[in-house]
Design an enzyme around this catalytic site. Structure first.
Site, PDB file in Angstrom:
ATOM      1  N   GLU A  86       0.837  -1.262  -0.023  1.00  0.00           N
ATOM      2  CA  GLU A  86       0.130   0.047  -0.057  1.00  0.00           C
ATOM      3  C   GLU A  86       0.939   1.215   0.064  1.00  0.00           C
ATOM      4  OE1 GLU A  86      -3.673   0.188   2.148  1.00  0.00           O
ATOM      5  OE2 GLU A  86      -4.053  -1.877   1.850  1.00  0.00           O
ATOM      6  N   HIS A 143      -5.137   1.962   0.902  1.00  0.00           N
ATOM      7  CA  HIS A 143      -4.482   3.114   0.164  1.00  0.00           C
ATOM      8  C   HIS A 143      -4.474   2.400  -1.371  1.00  0.00           C
ATOM      9  CE1 HIS A 143      -3.081   4.022   4.217  1.00  0.00           C
ATOM     10  NE2 HIS A 143      -3.033   5.379   3.501  1.00  0.00           N
ATOM     11  N   LYS A 170     -10.140   4.942   6.982  1.00  0.00           N
ATOM     12  CA  LYS A 170      -9.575   6.178   6.372  1.00  0.00           C
ATOM     13  C   LYS A 170      -9.254   5.346   4.961  1.00  0.00           C
ATOM     14  CE  LYS A 170      -4.848   7.587   5.646  1.00  0.00           C
ATOM     15  NZ  LYS A 170      -3.334   7.535   5.959  1.00  0.00           N
TER      16      LYS A 170
END
Length: 253
Positions: A86, A143, A170
């Site tokens: 990531e 991510h 997130k």
């Protein structure tokens, strides 16, 4: 959406809080970077431990954390091993990743740990449960450096993090065009207004996605990342400039 208090910082109200990463390789570099933050307006410090040369030796990690806590005093510390999958600096075995986060949460020296949600549901739950027993909050993250998923997929990933028990979901995604940035912002609003029971963090990366790092108060992202020395992700801007823009937007709302 509920707020979340970490030490003296309240996430989920007012302008987005600012997190600054520390990305030193040696202990000396890490502590020196921490010292430079004393005159900086910020809310949270992230230690990107995947940059640290001694990351695979727990005693060295804990040693640095002890000195970091002394330097940063009451500033919240977010502990993050960003895996190479990531965008991080190093790869790590899942078992070692779980153990590292659990051991660090147990020290009482950090306030939050970052856990990549696609590590595995059982492993993520194990870290979250352990962290909570240690009075440490968890940022569950994803991510995507390849693309910007559809808004439905972005919302689904954030809801998965929430369902697993993370305190702050997130996601960071890579735009290929301007519409991708809008896709991320729309997903943020949908998650924030229709599904979130806690603060969330979203961002579109690189220069094209910069606007998403600035307008969190409008769309519903509670924290943004700014750089003092070296940026830890594409699109991070200087924390002083970031503060100015956040204040301008805050005053207009």
């Amino acid at each position: 959406m509920n707020t979340l208090k970490i030490r003296n910082v309240v996430l989920g109200e007012g302008k987005p809080k600012i997190c600054v990463p520390i990305v030193g390789i040696t202990k000396e570099e890490i502590i020196e970077q921490a010292k430079t933050l004393k005159e900086v307006i910020l809310d949270v410090v992230e230690w990107r431990v995947d940059w640290f040369e001694g990351v695979f030796e727990l005693d060295k990690v804990k040693d640095v954390l002890g000195d970091l806590r002394k330097e940063l005093k009451e500033l919240p510390i977010l502990f993050t091993f960003r895996t190479s999958n990531e965008g991080g600096e190093k790869s790590i075995e899942v078992k070692e990743y779980v153990n590292l986060n659990k051991e660090v949460a147990s020290t009482g020296l950090v306030d939050l740990v970052d856990v990549e949600v696609f590590t595995g549901d059982d492993e993520v739950k194990e870290i979250i449960e352990w962290a909570h027993k240690s009075n440490v909050k968890v940022v569950a993250s994803n991510h995507d450096f390849d693309k910007t998923p559809s808004k439905g997929d972005i919302v689904s990933r954030l809801r998965k993090m929430q369902d697993l028990g993370a305190d702050i979901p997130k996601i960071a995604v890579m735009p290929k065009c301007k519409l991708d940035v809008l896709e991320l912002l729309e997903a943020t609003v949908i998650m924030n207004e229709q599904h979130a029971t806690r603060p969330i963090i979203t961002m579109s990366m690189a220069g094209q996605g910069l606007i998403s790092r600035l307008c969190g108060e409008v769309f519903g992202s509670c924290l943004t990342f700014g750089a003092v020395a070296k940026a830890s992700a594409p699109g991070q801007i200087n924390v002083e400039e970031l503060n100015k823009v956040l204040n301008i937007i805050n005053k207009s709302l």
